[in-house]
Design an enzyme around this catalytic site. Structure first.
Site, mmCIF file in Angstrom:
data_model
loop_
_atom_site.group_PDB
_atom_site.id
_atom_site.type_symbol
_atom_site.label_atom_id
_atom_site.label_comp_id
_atom_site.label_asym_id
_atom_site.label_seq_id
_atom_site.Cartn_x
_atom_site.Cartn_y
_atom_site.Cartn_z
ATOM 1 N N LYS A 21 3.918 27.108 -49.828
ATOM 2 C CA LYS A 21 4.232 25.881 -50.552
ATOM 3 C C LYS A 21 4.412 24.747 -49.542
ATOM 4 O O LYS A 21 4.993 24.951 -48.467
ATOM 5 C CB LYS A 21 5.519 26.063 -51.374
ATOM 6 C CG LYS A 21 5.403 27.200 -52.392
ATOM 7 C CD LYS A 21 6.533 27.224 -53.408
ATOM 8 C CE LYS A 21 7.925 27.318 -52.808
ATOM 9 N NZ LYS A 21 8.132 28.479 -51.908
ATOM 10 N N HIS A 27 14.355 21.410 -54.896
ATOM 11 C CA HIS A 27 15.597 21.525 -54.136
ATOM 12 C C HIS A 27 16.511 20.346 -54.436
ATOM 13 O O HIS A 27 17.455 20.078 -53.701
ATOM 14 C CB HIS A 27 15.309 21.553 -52.636
ATOM 15 C CG HIS A 27 14.203 22.469 -52.259
ATOM 16 N ND1 HIS A 27 12.902 22.044 -52.122
ATOM 17 C CD2 HIS A 27 14.197 23.796 -52.037
ATOM 18 C CE1 HIS A 27 12.139 23.085 -51.809
ATOM 19 N NE2 HIS A 27 12.897 24.156 -51.761
ATOM 20 N N HIS A 60 14.939 30.173 -55.918
ATOM 21 C CA HIS A 60 13.881 29.843 -56.871
ATOM 22 C C HIS A 60 13.483 31.058 -57.713
ATOM 23 O O HIS A 60 12.397 31.079 -58.301
ATOM 24 C CB HIS A 60 12.645 29.319 -56.136
ATOM 25 C CG HIS A 60 12.906 28.184 -55.222
ATOM 26 N ND1 HIS A 60 13.426 26.988 -55.673
ATOM 27 C CD2 HIS A 60 12.742 28.041 -53.878
ATOM 28 C CE1 HIS A 60 13.559 26.156 -54.639
ATOM 29 N NE2 HIS A 60 13.165 26.776 -53.541
#
Lengths: 331, 331
Positions: free
Chosen positions: A104, A218, A56
């Site tokens: 997260k 994802h 990321h």
């Protein structure tokens, strides 16, 4: 699979070497895969830690530095770091003022940060946790109970990082972080899948004429697929669900138009123009913005929109100096 | 073709709206497609102008602002801006101290900037030109006589922008610019082609197991194609031709590892690590660096390396404050 790598097994270790070579302001514990701010600990400052699966970038390693994170734990590709990594980072950065874990909302991250926090508390460190769960696309997802945690994380790390720099105590830092998560919302879309190096093939199939609305970072399924539309319609499909979920009028708003990794900047600017036009129609006033790649999904083409209903405090912290690989101003 | 656009015809006009919405520090002449610094002209400062085909964002529009360019002309996709655009920009930014045209060596750009300079001189503006021709891959190319102008342009705009800000006169600014071009070299490679929106299909075919070494930023042919290799070997194929072409030892070096638009940051960091390891072996000392997307080719996957043999003056100008959409520090 077309990638600039040596081998699928060594991507993260090799990339950490590159980050270390490129940024004088960080140092890296390669055994634990933790990226630290290089400066000596500033006694009395609350420390901020985040982390998550790799893939990321620049999040989170690129947000370590003055005015943002004190440390970031890099997991395997799209896989939570281990509690051991998080514990090492937590005990290393603590200087008595306590540590905030920025997590997260993915099941692995939540579980591992929880375990690390318990161990750190046992070791005498004050730890608080803030959970980001801002993705309005879906309730529950492949690796998540509840909403996924996405773009608001970037804004939170900047704002809360500045507050910690200013000397707020752990309770106040946590309170601010909670206020940010409560007021941030995101929605994403993909034109293509990403390809995880170890898998060697796209995570999902998306036909040449289709896009996916509400995609996860994802590649988790979104709301639906439909034929590729024009930028105006796509912007509307990002803006509407966000505005439907939270009131963004009557307050200064921070907007992020984020690229998923494989989308060129010219398209991100174009999308930002469409988004702002819709927000203006809706009476939403963007006071600050980011356009670029900040929370990516490897080579996925697509974008996401994050809006934060800010207050004057948040805007002030947003404007404060920051020096990281991924965000820098005032220094 | 999977792109976040409204229509191939409106990409540039729409993207300019987004740039305008995102950056308070620029204003845009939409008729002439020129991006200007918003602040009032600083009397006595030499003005810097660049421009070129669109599709290379953030270059050049993203480099307009304090400490870099005064204006950037946006051409059609991969197509030189017209002399009219350049003339409008030149007369608009001049305040008596003269204007430097920063031109990448492509036949269309060279011809049009030459014509614009002549017209501006006729109108009483002092104009000087610096030509960037730093790509060591090939002599002559599809749209170029001599070497193509690529990554050194970014470093030049930063360094010379700071010098102009400091108050150097036109002759001194030009002399510094010439010193930068004389000491900058670049080499690129591609894993995939880019797709120009109006064409709707990849510019060239590159089989799934092949890469192209020495690619141009519009997809012009490079030196050769070969099977995709590991990052170490690719790094060597970028570093070796550059070091063979110019001496980078015994001086501070500024390095840029640039993404072509479709390559994720984790791969760029990884490549940077490999490049630095090779440079260290060769006795080259990198003092400053950039890793990211700075001179792109739409959605092409791949990267390029630029090295600048700097001097103390250039390093000082590099470190000076800059506030643009694409590069920012100190402000």
């Amino acid at each position: 699979m077309k990638k600039l790598i040596n081998s699928p097994d060594s991507v993260i270790a090799d990339a950490l070497k590159g980050i270390e070579a490129s940024d004088d302001n960080v140092r890296i514990d390669h055994d634990n895969r933790v990226i630290y701010r290089r400066e000596a600990k500033d006694s009395g400052k609350v420390a901020l830690i985040s982390g998550g699966g790799s893939g990321h970038e620049p999040m989170h390693g690129g947000f370590v530095g003055l005015g943002m994170l004190d440390a970031a734990c890099a997991g395997e590709m799209f896989t939570s770091p281990t509690p051991d990594q998080m514990l090492a980072a937590t005990t290393e950065v603590d200087n008595g003022a306590g540590v905030l874990h920025i997590v997260k909302n993915y099941t692995g991250d939540v579980m591992n940060f929880e375990m690390a926090a318990e161990m750190a508390v046992d070791a005498g460190v004050k730890v608080e946790t803030v959970l980001v769960a801002d993705d309005v696309a879906v309730e529950d997802s492949t690796w998540t109970a509840g909403r996924r945690g996405v773009g608001t994380t970037v804004l939170l790390e900047k704002i809360v990082g500045a507050a910690a720099e200013e000397g707020l105590d752990l309770a106040a830092v946590k309170e601010l972080a909670e206020r940010v998560t409560a007021n941030g919302r995101s929605m994403g879309m993909a034109l293509t899948s990403c390809t995880v190096p170890a898998a060697g093939k796209p995570t999902f199939d998306l036909p040449e004429d289709q896009m996916e609305i509400g995609i996860g970072i994802h590649g988790e399924p979104g709301r639906h697929r439909e034929p590729i539309a024009d930028a105006k319609s796509i912007a509307k499909q990002l803006v509407d669900p966000i505005l439907h979920d939270h009131d963004f009028t009557g307050a200064p708003v921070i907007a992020m138009l984020n690229g998923m990794g494989g989308t060129p900047l010219i398209e991100l600017y174009l999308m930002y123009g469409e988004v702002v036009a819709l927000l203006e129609e809706a009476g939403v006033k963007v006071e600050r913005n980011l356009v670029g790649n900040y929370i990516t999904s490897l080579d996925m083409a697509g974008c996401s929109l994050t809006l934060l209903r800010a207050d004057d405090d948040m805007i002030r912290h947003w404007d404060a100096p920051v020096r990281t690989a991924g965000l820098r101003w005032g220094l």
